[in-house]
Write a protein that holds these residues in place. Structure first.
Motif, PDB file in Angstrom:
ATOM      1  N   ARG A   7       0.859  -1.184   0.000  1.00 24.66           N
ATOM      2  CA  ARG A   7       0.000   0.000   0.000  1.00 24.66           C
ATOM      3  C   ARG A   7       0.891   1.228   0.000  1.00 24.66           C
ATOM      4  NH1 ARG A   7      -2.665   3.741   3.569  1.00 24.66           N
ATOM      5  NH2 ARG A   7      -4.730   4.316   2.721  1.00 24.66           N
ATOM      6  N   LEU A   8       0.789   2.029  -1.054  1.00 24.89           N
ATOM      7  CA  LEU A   8       1.600   3.231  -1.201  1.00 24.89           C
ATOM      8  C   LEU A   8       0.700   4.446  -0.982  1.00 24.89           C
ATOM      9  CD1 LEU A   8       3.628   2.224  -4.393  1.00 24.89           C
ATOM     10  CD2 LEU A   8       4.114   1.703  -1.993  1.00 24.89           C
ATOM     11  N   LEU A  93       1.832  14.279  -6.314  1.00 23.95           N
ATOM     12  CA  LEU A  93       0.470  13.795  -6.112  1.00 23.95           C
ATOM     13  C   LEU A  93       0.159  13.947  -4.631  1.00 23.95           C
ATOM     14  CD1 LEU A  93       0.458  10.499  -8.211  1.00 23.95           C
ATOM     15  CD2 LEU A  93      -0.559  12.698  -8.836  1.00 23.95           C
ATOM     16  N   ALA A  94      -0.890  14.699  -4.321  1.00 26.08           N
ATOM     17  CA  ALA A  94      -1.277  14.924  -2.936  1.00 26.08           C
ATOM     18  C   ALA A  94      -2.460  14.041  -2.568  1.00 26.08           C
ATOM     19  CB  ALA A  94      -1.641  16.390  -2.724  1.00 26.08           C
ATOM     20  N   ASP A  95      -2.391  13.434  -1.384  1.00 21.71           N
ATOM     21  CA  ASP A  95      -3.495  12.659  -0.815  1.00 21.71           C
ATOM     22  C   ASP A  95      -3.910  11.513  -1.740  1.00 21.71           C
ATOM     23  OD1 ASP A  95      -5.344  12.084   1.183  1.00 21.71           O
ATOM     24  OD2 ASP A  95      -6.929  13.244   0.223  1.00 21.71           O
ATOM     25  N   ALA A  96      -2.935  10.751  -2.196  1.00 21.87           N
ATOM     26  CA  ALA A  96      -3.195   9.615  -3.087  1.00 21.87           C
ATOM     27  C   ALA A  96      -2.865   8.303  -2.382  1.00 21.87           C
ATOM     28  CB  ALA A  96      -2.373   9.730  -4.372  1.00 21.87           C
ATOM     29  N   ALA A  97      -3.474   7.223  -2.870  1.00 26.02           N
ATOM     30  CA  ALA A  97      -3.206   5.883  -2.331  1.00 26.02           C
ATOM     31  C   ALA A  97      -3.271   4.876  -3.468  1.00 26.02           C
ATOM     32  CB  ALA A  97      -4.210   5.519  -1.248  1.00 26.02           C
ATOM     33  N   PHE A  98      -2.345   3.928  -3.453  1.00 23.35           N
ATOM     34  CA  PHE A  98      -2.243   2.937  -4.514  1.00 23.35           C
ATOM     35  C   PHE A  98      -1.991   1.555  -3.918  1.00 23.35           C
ATOM     36  CE2 PHE A  98      -0.532   6.989  -5.943  1.00 23.35           C
ATOM     37  CZ  PHE A  98      -1.277   7.238  -7.083  1.00 23.35           C
ATOM     38  N   LEU A  99      -2.446   0.545  -4.655  1.00 21.17           N
ATOM     39  CA  LEU A  99      -2.098  -0.836  -4.352  1.00 21.17           C
ATOM     40  C   LEU A  99      -1.091  -1.271  -5.407  1.00 21.17           C
ATOM     41  CD1 LEU A  99      -2.577  -3.500  -2.768  1.00 21.17           C
ATOM     42  CD2 LEU A  99      -4.340  -4.047  -4.472  1.00 21.17           C
ATOM     43  N   ALA A 100       0.155  -1.490  -4.998  1.00 20.79           N
ATOM     44  CA  ALA A 100       1.217  -1.898  -5.920  1.00 20.79           C
ATOM     45  C   ALA A 100       1.551  -3.363  -5.691  1.00 20.79           C
ATOM     46  CB  ALA A 100       2.455  -1.036  -5.725  1.00 20.79           C
ATOM     47  N   ARG A 128      12.779  11.953  -1.881  1.00 19.10           N
ATOM     48  CA  ARG A 128      13.146  11.892  -0.466  1.00 19.10           C
ATOM     49  C   ARG A 128      12.211  12.717   0.404  1.00 19.10           C
ATOM     50  NH1 ARG A 128      19.800  12.189  -0.613  1.00 19.10           N
ATOM     51  NH2 ARG A 128      20.099  10.322  -1.909  1.00 19.10           N
ATOM     52  N   SER A 129      11.550  13.684  -0.174  1.00 17.60           N
ATOM     53  CA  SER A 129      10.606  14.504   0.595  1.00 17.60           C
ATOM     54  C   SER A 129       9.245  13.838   0.748  1.00 17.60           C
ATOM     55  CB  SER A 129      10.429  15.861  -0.097  1.00 17.60           C
ATOM     56  OG  SER A 129       9.973  15.695  -1.434  1.00 17.60           O
ATOM     57  N   CYS A 130       9.117  12.575   0.303  1.00 17.83           N
ATOM     58  CA  CYS A 130       7.816  11.885   0.315  1.00 17.83           C
ATOM     59  C   CYS A 130       7.891  10.573   1.091  1.00 17.83           C
ATOM     60  CB  CYS A 130       7.352  11.614  -1.116  1.00 17.83           C
ATOM     61  SG  CYS A 130       7.252  13.069  -2.166  1.00 17.83           S
ATOM     62  N   PRO A 131       8.022  10.614   2.413  1.00 18.28           N
ATOM     63  CA  PRO A 131       8.015   9.367   3.191  1.00 18.28           C
ATOM     64  C   PRO A 131       6.623   8.755   3.192  1.00 18.28           C
ATOM     65  CG  PRO A 131       7.982  11.256   4.663  1.00 18.28           C
ATOM     66  CD  PRO A 131       8.167  11.806   3.280  1.00 18.28           C
ATOM     67  N   PRO A 132       6.530   7.430   3.257  1.00 19.38           N
ATOM     68  CA  PRO A 132       5.219   6.779   3.258  1.00 19.38           C
ATOM     69  C   PRO A 132       4.473   7.001   4.565  1.00 19.38           C
ATOM     70  CG  PRO A 132       6.951   5.161   3.583  1.00 19.38           C
ATOM     71  CD  PRO A 132       7.636   6.462   3.292  1.00 19.38           C
ATOM     72  N   ALA A 133       3.149   6.963   4.477  1.00 21.03           N
ATOM     73  CA  ALA A 133       2.294   7.045   5.654  1.00 21.03           C
ATOM     74  C   ALA A 133       1.721   5.665   5.923  1.00 21.03           C
ATOM     75  CB  ALA A 133       1.167   8.053   5.437  1.00 21.03           C
ATOM     76  N   GLY A 134       2.026   5.106   7.077  1.00 20.55           N
ATOM     77  CA  GLY A 134       1.508   3.784   7.398  1.00 20.55           C
ATOM     78  C   GLY A 134       2.412   2.661   6.917  1.00 20.55           C
ATOM     79  N   HIS A 135       1.925   1.452   7.081  1.00 20.70           N
ATOM     80  CA  HIS A 135       2.684   0.239   6.783  1.00 20.70           C
ATOM     81  C   HIS A 135       2.641  -0.047   5.287  1.00 20.70           C
ATOM     82  CE1 HIS A 135       4.815  -3.198   8.281  1.00 20.70           C
ATOM     83  NE2 HIS A 135       3.979  -4.051   7.737  1.00 20.70           N
ATOM     84  N   LEU A 136       3.798  -0.300   4.685  1.00 21.74           N
ATOM     85  CA  LEU A 136       3.882  -0.575   3.250  1.00 21.74           C
ATOM     86  C   LEU A 136       3.529  -2.017   2.909  1.00 21.74           C
ATOM     87  CD1 LEU A 136       7.228   1.240   2.346  1.00 21.74           C
ATOM     88  CD2 LEU A 136       4.955   1.901   1.591  1.00 21.74           C
ATOM     89  N   ASN A 137       4.027  -2.945   3.690  1.00 22.07           N
ATOM     90  CA  ASN A 137       3.971  -4.361   3.350  1.00 22.07           C
ATOM     91  C   ASN A 137       2.599  -4.968   3.639  1.00 22.07           C
ATOM     92  OD1 ASN A 137       4.547  -7.059   2.860  1.00 22.07           O
ATOM     93  ND2 ASN A 137       5.646  -7.339   4.798  1.00 22.07           N
ATOM     94  N   LEU A 138       1.933  -5.465   2.579  1.00 20.61           N
ATOM     95  CA  LEU A 138       0.661  -6.170   2.736  1.00 20.61           C
ATOM     96  C   LEU A 138       0.824  -7.685   2.602  1.00 20.61           C
ATOM     97  CD1 LEU A 138      -1.755  -3.839   0.718  1.00 20.61           C
ATOM     98  CD2 LEU A 138      -1.379  -3.925   3.191  1.00 20.61           C
ATOM     99  N   GLY A 139       2.070  -8.156   2.570  1.00 15.32           N
ATOM    100  CA  GLY A 139       2.312  -9.589   2.571  1.00 15.32           C
ATOM    101  C   GLY A 139       2.569 -10.184   1.194  1.00 15.32           C
TER     102      GLY A 139
END
Length: 232
Positions: A7-8, A93-100, A128-139
Motif C-alpha cells: 500500500r503506497l 500527487l497529494a493525498d493519493a493511495a495505490f495498491l502496488a 526523499r521529501s515523500c516518506p510513506p504514511a503507514g505500513h507498506l507491506n501487505l504480505g
C-alpha cells in the motif's frame, strides 16, 4: 509464482519518468522504476549495485485514490551562498493511495517483504521529501498479480471511501503486458541501472484494465420528499 502487495499512501508522492531542466514531473501512478528503487533501497542495495535479482519482477499498480496533482516552487543556492540557482518547478500527487504489486519467486519476495518491515536505507515514495504514511507491506501471496489487483480490498482512506455512496467502485489497473497481449501504451520506466554515472531505463509494455471493488463504507442516499413536512 507469488505476489508481494504494497500500500503506497502519503501526503505527497512523486513518480517521474521525465524531467527537463528545472521541471520535475510526476505520473498519475507509481512507476516500475520508482517501486523497484524503493525495494532496492529497503534491501540495502546502493545505486551502483547491479539489479540482477530485481530485473525479472513483473509489476502492476491499482489506482485506489487518485489524489490531486500539485505544483511546488523551489529555490536553491550554491554551497557558499553566493549565487542562487534557477527556480525549479516540482509536481507531486497529494493525498493519493495505490495498491502496488510485484510478482516473482517466493523466496525473493519473502526477502523483499522482510526488508520493507526493516529497511536498510530509508524508503520514500518517489522522492526523499515523500516518506510513506503507514505500513507498506501487505504480505506475500500465492498467485498472479492481476488476480490480486482485481480483488484485493479497497485501499483508499476511510474519508475517501465515505464520499462514495455506491456499493462498488471502478478502479484502474496498470500492469506489465504479457508477451501475447496488445499493449495499451509504452512507458519508459523499466529500470536497468540506478548508477548516477550511467543511469539506464528501457521501455516497457503496459496494459490498462479496470476492476470493480466493494466499498465497505457505502451509505446509499436516502430518498427525500421536500413536501413531507407539509403532510398531515
Amino acid at each position: 509464482m507469488s505476489t508481494l502487495l504494497m500500500r503506497l499512501a502519503a501526503p505527497l508522492q512523486a513518480w517521474g519518468t521525465r524531467s527537463r531542466f528545472v521541471y520535475r514531473h510526476t505520473e498519475i501512478a507509481p512507476t516500475k522504476s520508482g517501486v523497484i528503487g524503493m525495494l532496492a533501497a529497503a534491501r540495502g542495495l546502493r545505486r551502483t549495485d547491479p539489479l540482477t535479482e530485481l530485473l525479472g519482477l513483473d509489476f502492476g499498480v491499482r489506482i485506489d485514490q487518485p489524489g490531486q496533482r500539485i505544483r511546488d516552487f523551489q529555490v536553491a543556492r550554491t554551497l557558499d551562498g553566493s549565487d542562487s540557482m534557477p527556480l525549479s518547478f516540482r509536481y507531486y500527487l497529494a493525498d493519493a493511495a495505490f495498491l502496488a504489486a510485484v510478482c516473482g519467486p517466493r523466496d525473493l519476495l519473502d526477502s523483499l517483504a522482510a526488508a520493507l518491515n526493516r529497511p536498510h536505507f530509508p524508503v520514500y515514495l518517489g522522492r526523499r521529501s515523500c516518506p510513506p504514511a503507514g505500513h507498506l507491506n501487505l504480505g506475500v501471496h500465492d498467485g498472479d498479480l492481476t488476480a490480486h489487483l482485481r480483488t484485493w480490498p479497497w485501499q483508499a482512506s476511510p474519508h475517501h471511501q465515505r464520499r462514495h455512496h455506491a456499493p462498488t467502485v471502478r478502479l484502474e489497473i496498470l500492469r506489465d503486458a504479457r508477451p501475447d497481449e496488445t499493449i495499451t501504451e509504452p512507458s519508459h520506466d523499466e529500470p536497468l541501472s540506478f548508477d548516477p554515472a550511467h543511469r539506464q531505463h528501457a521501455w516497457r509494455r503496459v496494459v490498462r484494465l479496470h476492476t470493480d471493488i466493494t466499498n465497505p463504507r457505502a451509505k446509499p442516499l436516502q430518498d427525500h420528499d421536500p413536501m413531507e413536512v407539509l403532510e398531515g
